[in-house]
Motif scaffolding. Structure first.
Motif, PDB file in Angstrom:
ATOM      1  N   MET A 101     -13.080   3.698   1.438  1.00 38.98           N
ATOM      2  CA  MET A 101     -12.017   2.978   0.643  1.00 38.98           C
ATOM      3  C   MET A 101     -11.705   1.776   1.299  1.00 38.98           C
ATOM      4  O   MET A 101     -11.389   0.622   0.473  1.00 38.98           O
TER       5      MET A 101
ATOM      6  N   ALA B 293       1.064  -1.202  -0.048  1.00 41.19           N
ATOM      7  CA  ALA B 293      -0.024   0.043  -0.163  1.00 41.19           C
ATOM      8  C   ALA B 293       0.701   1.312   0.140  1.00 41.19           C
ATOM      9  O   ALA B 293       0.668   2.283  -0.601  1.00 41.19           O
TER      10      ALA B 293
ATOM     11  N   ILE C 271      -7.925  -4.288   1.868  1.00 46.64           N
ATOM     12  CA  ILE C 271      -7.088  -5.229   1.114  1.00 46.64           C
ATOM     13  C   ILE C 271      -6.602  -6.172   1.977  1.00 46.64           C
ATOM     14  O   ILE C 271      -6.749  -7.499   1.534  1.00 46.64           O
TER      15      ILE C 271
ATOM     16  N   GLY D 201      -3.191  -6.927  -3.563  1.00 46.57           N
ATOM     17  CA  GLY D 201      -4.276  -7.972  -2.888  1.00 46.57           C
ATOM     18  C   GLY D 201      -3.686  -9.403  -3.593  1.00 46.57           C
ATOM     19  O   GLY D 201      -3.901 -10.101  -2.937  1.00 46.57           O
TER      20      GLY D 201
ATOM     21  N   SER E 211     -11.653  -1.529  -1.277  1.00 42.83           N
ATOM     22  CA  SER E 211     -10.539  -2.344  -1.471  1.00 42.83           C
ATOM     23  C   SER E 211     -10.875  -3.775  -1.013  1.00 42.83           C
ATOM     24  O   SER E 211     -10.475  -4.790  -1.760  1.00 42.83           O
ATOM     25  N   TYR E 212     -11.729  -4.074  -0.027  1.00 43.54           N
ATOM     26  CA  TYR E 212     -12.369  -5.180   0.182  1.00 43.54           C
ATOM     27  C   TYR E 212     -12.894  -5.944  -0.970  1.00 43.54           C
ATOM     28  O   TYR E 212     -12.702  -7.067  -1.367  1.00 43.54           O
TER      29      TYR E 212
ATOM     30  N   LEU F 217      -1.160   4.403  -2.249  1.00 40.54           N
ATOM     31  CA  LEU F 217      -2.810   3.889  -2.259  1.00 40.54           C
ATOM     32  C   LEU F 217      -3.407   4.725  -1.405  1.00 40.54           C
ATOM     33  O   LEU F 217      -2.730   5.091  -0.405  1.00 40.54           O
TER      34      LEU F 217
ATOM     35  N   ILE G 171      -4.966  -1.514  -6.102  1.00 43.42           N
ATOM     36  CA  ILE G 171      -5.443  -2.220  -4.924  1.00 43.42           C
ATOM     37  C   ILE G 171      -5.388  -3.678  -5.527  1.00 43.42           C
ATOM     38  O   ILE G 171      -4.881  -4.628  -4.673  1.00 43.42           O
TER      39      ILE G 171
ATOM     40  N   THR H  21     -10.332  -6.781  -3.927  1.00 47.31           N
ATOM     41  CA  THR H  21      -9.585  -7.801  -3.734  1.00 47.31           C
ATOM     42  C   THR H  21     -10.174  -9.524  -3.109  1.00 47.31           C
ATOM     43  O   THR H  21      -9.419 -10.377  -3.051  1.00 47.31           O
TER      44      THR H  21
ATOM     45  N   ALA I  55      -7.199   1.951   2.210  1.00 45.81           N
ATOM     46  CA  ALA I  55      -6.836   0.773   1.271  1.00 45.81           C
ATOM     47  C   ALA I  55      -6.364  -0.392   1.869  1.00 45.81           C
ATOM     48  O   ALA I  55      -6.557  -1.422   1.723  1.00 45.81           O
TER      49      ALA I  55
ATOM     50  N   ALA J 299      -7.790   1.403  -8.576  1.00 43.58           N
ATOM     51  CA  ALA J 299      -8.226  -0.168  -8.667  1.00 43.58           C
ATOM     52  C   ALA J 299      -7.386  -1.224  -8.798  1.00 43.58           C
ATOM     53  O   ALA J 299      -7.375  -2.250  -8.167  1.00 43.58           O
TER      54      ALA J 299
END
Length: 564
Positions: free
Chosen positions: A166, A116, A129, A487, A170-171, A121, A483, A174, A125, A480
């Protein structure tokens, strides 16, 4: 559509449970057996609804109290689930899988934090992630906790809402590879190493007496049986029960009916021609000596023997590490049947070489007196209950909040577990006490699953809804891609390292290690796919310990992913 979104904004609980229901439905959809699952679907559905609503000028949001309440219930439920296995992982053979789980979790955290920073990021994030790449949805909550507690200072030019948005974004980016990737990796790691996992599983089954019981479903085979025979053989008539047992110790005479009278099967009772004898034993023994007593008869009086079922918690120190095969010649052999063993809430394969561990739960069925005697030998007998001990639940929640209030000063701020971490620890404490005593704290699996499933999917749905209004402002192609790349690495690299160490250093059987890698990533899907790949239930043996340890660590690491 504007009127629909206005209605939902004015009725937040309809909005909430509409989102939850839609997420459950979407989570069931799959392509070639792979799907999002309801948790990942919840954040996508929630964010999607809120984003579309923002295009119509309607802001959808739900209050923080509701979000926190469901998350806290979830965290307490997780503690209840992993408690006994987490404690047991700190000793014996569990240490190997514990070390692998710690290594996998720490590697994931380090890769996310470093990645990150290198990719530059946006704030939030790293927490998202970690949660998505390690498929640990609970880490979303601890990542948010770092923001709300002030441990993570929101940078100038940003806001707490943007940071939590965010985390959610991010979740979602990834999570898909985090799920699919670990399944594929666990499934094909042995091939990439040039190993035959199917052969290794067969060797383990042969050496440890573990039958392949996966995917058998309902079956008519019962290894322990109860049958009635009429005494007709002159060689048996006139002999006492003790004499019959001396020559055939594999049988248990459980009942004798003479005429209209049921007689107690005392050792000195002399069998007479015409008596009906109820025998208990293994199916192979009951069919091995046809004619020993006489013809089999469907005598309801002789077979009218009280049966029972229960769960025996292993607490007898004399039985720790004892093989199941050693019970073959026990006085209880032929009177009870072991149907399942759970270790840390996860079923493990049953074999003659399977060794009992502290706080294993044995599911048994058989003669009522034999079930009670077995419980007296092995530990504590727990009956099936559909009621939850709400007093213990309340006390456990209060204990968790009190633990969460403990803070240690570090520099200019204080560090503590917070409410979520305190409830996780409280759940571990309560479940460990209950597993030892079983006199209080009944929480049936269905009730615990409600705490976990409803708590998590509702919390994640609220996170998605509240983040939806800010997603369009934050989502760009470069963000994107960054991220996803971080991930991807965090999801892919740790399992390879864990496999290499488990295989070359710890010399773990490849089939068992497949489950160990899945457990280290706290994901049951790869263990299930590994079992199908090798055609054996052996991978599940390596799963429970790592599953408990990584589940706790990755949840807490959501917090550290933010503050680091």
């Amino acid at each position: 559509m504007h009127s629909v979104f206005t209605f939902l904004a004015a009725n937040p609980y309809i909005l909430l449970f509409f989102t939850v229901g839609a997420a459950v439905w979407a989570g069931r959809l799959s392509i070639k057996g792979y799907g999002l699952g309801m948790v990942a679907a919840a954040i996508i559905v929630g964010a999607g609804i809120a984003t579309v609503a923002s295009l119509y000028g309607v802001k959808l949001s739900l209050d923080e109290f509701t979000k926190s309440l469901f998350y806290y219930l979830f965290m307490y439920g997780v503690g209840l689930r992993v408690g006994p296995s987490f404690i047991n992982s700190l000793r014996g053979d569990g240490l190997k899988f514990t070390m692998l789980a710690v290594l996998c979790s720490v590697l994931g955290l380090v890769i996310v934090v470093v990645g990150a920073r290198l990719m530059g990021l946006p704030p939030g994030a790293a927490g998202g992630i970690l949660a998505g790449s390690q498929t640990m949805s609970a880490a979303i909550g601890t990542a948010e906790l770092a923001v709300t507690s002030g441990a993570y200072p929101v940078p100038d030019g940003s806001s707490p809402e943007a940071v939590t948005g965010m985390i959610a974004l991010s979740y979602g980016v990834t999570y898909i590879w985090g799920t699919v990737g670990i399944i594929l990796i666990c499934k094909y790691l042995p091939r990439w190493w040039g190993l035959d996992a199917k052969k290794a599983a067969m060797e383990y089954e042969r050496d440890h007496g573990v039958p392949n019981v996966d995917d058998t479903g309902l079956t008519g085979f019962q290894p322990v049986g109860l049958r009635a025979y009429q005494v007709d053989n002159p060689a048996t008539g006139g002999r006492t029960i003790a004499e019959l047992r001396e020559n055939h110790p594999e049988y248990r005479v459980l009942n004798v009916v003479r005429g209209d009278t049921a007689l107690a099967p005392e050792p000195g009772l002399v069998l007479q021609r015409g008596d009906v004898v109820a025998l208990g034993g293994h199916l192979s023994d009951l069919t091995a000596n046809i004619g020993l007593i006489g013809p089999e008869v469907p005598d309801a009086r002789a077979l009218n023997i009280p049966l029972d079922r229960g769960e025996i918690l292993v607490t007898g120190k004399d039985f720790y590490g004892k093989k199941l095969g050693e019970f073959r010649h026990s006085p209880l052999a032929g009177q009870i049947q072991l149907t399942k063993i759970e270790r840390g809430g996860v079923p493990i394969p049953i074999g003659t070489e399977t060794r009992l561990a502290r706080h294993d739960v044995l599911y048994v069925v058989g003669l009522k007196a034999a079930v009670e005697r077995a419980a007296g030998m092995l530990g504590v007998l727990a009956r099936h209950s559909t009621q939850t001990d709400l007093l213990t639940l309340s006390a456990g929640m209060i204990l968790g909040f009190l633990i969460g209030m403990i803070a240690i000063p570090v520099g200019s701020f204080s560090v503590g577990l917070g409410n979520a971490g305190g409830l996780l620890v409280s759940g571990v404490i309560v479940s460990s006490l209950v597993s030892r005593l079983r006199y209080f704290g009944d929480t049936p699996n269905a009730a615990r699953n409600i705490l976990e499933d409803l708590g998590l999917v509702t919390f994640v749905a609220i996170v998605g809804i509240n983040a939806g209004a800010t997603l369009l402002a934050q989502l760009t192609g470069s963000v994107a891609i960054g991220i996803f790349l971080v991930g991807f690495v965090a999801s892919t690299v740790p399992p390879f390292v864990v496999w290499a160490i488990g295989h070359h250093v710890f010399k773990i059987n490849p089939a068992v290690l497949m489950g160990g890698v899945a457990g280290a990533r706290s994901h049951s899907g790869p263990a299930r796919e590994a079992a199908k790949e090798v055609g054996s239930s052996v991978p599940w043996i390596g799963f429970p310990v790592g599953y408990a340890v990584s589940g706790v660590l990755l949840t807490v690491f959501g917090y550290f992913a933010m503050i680091l």
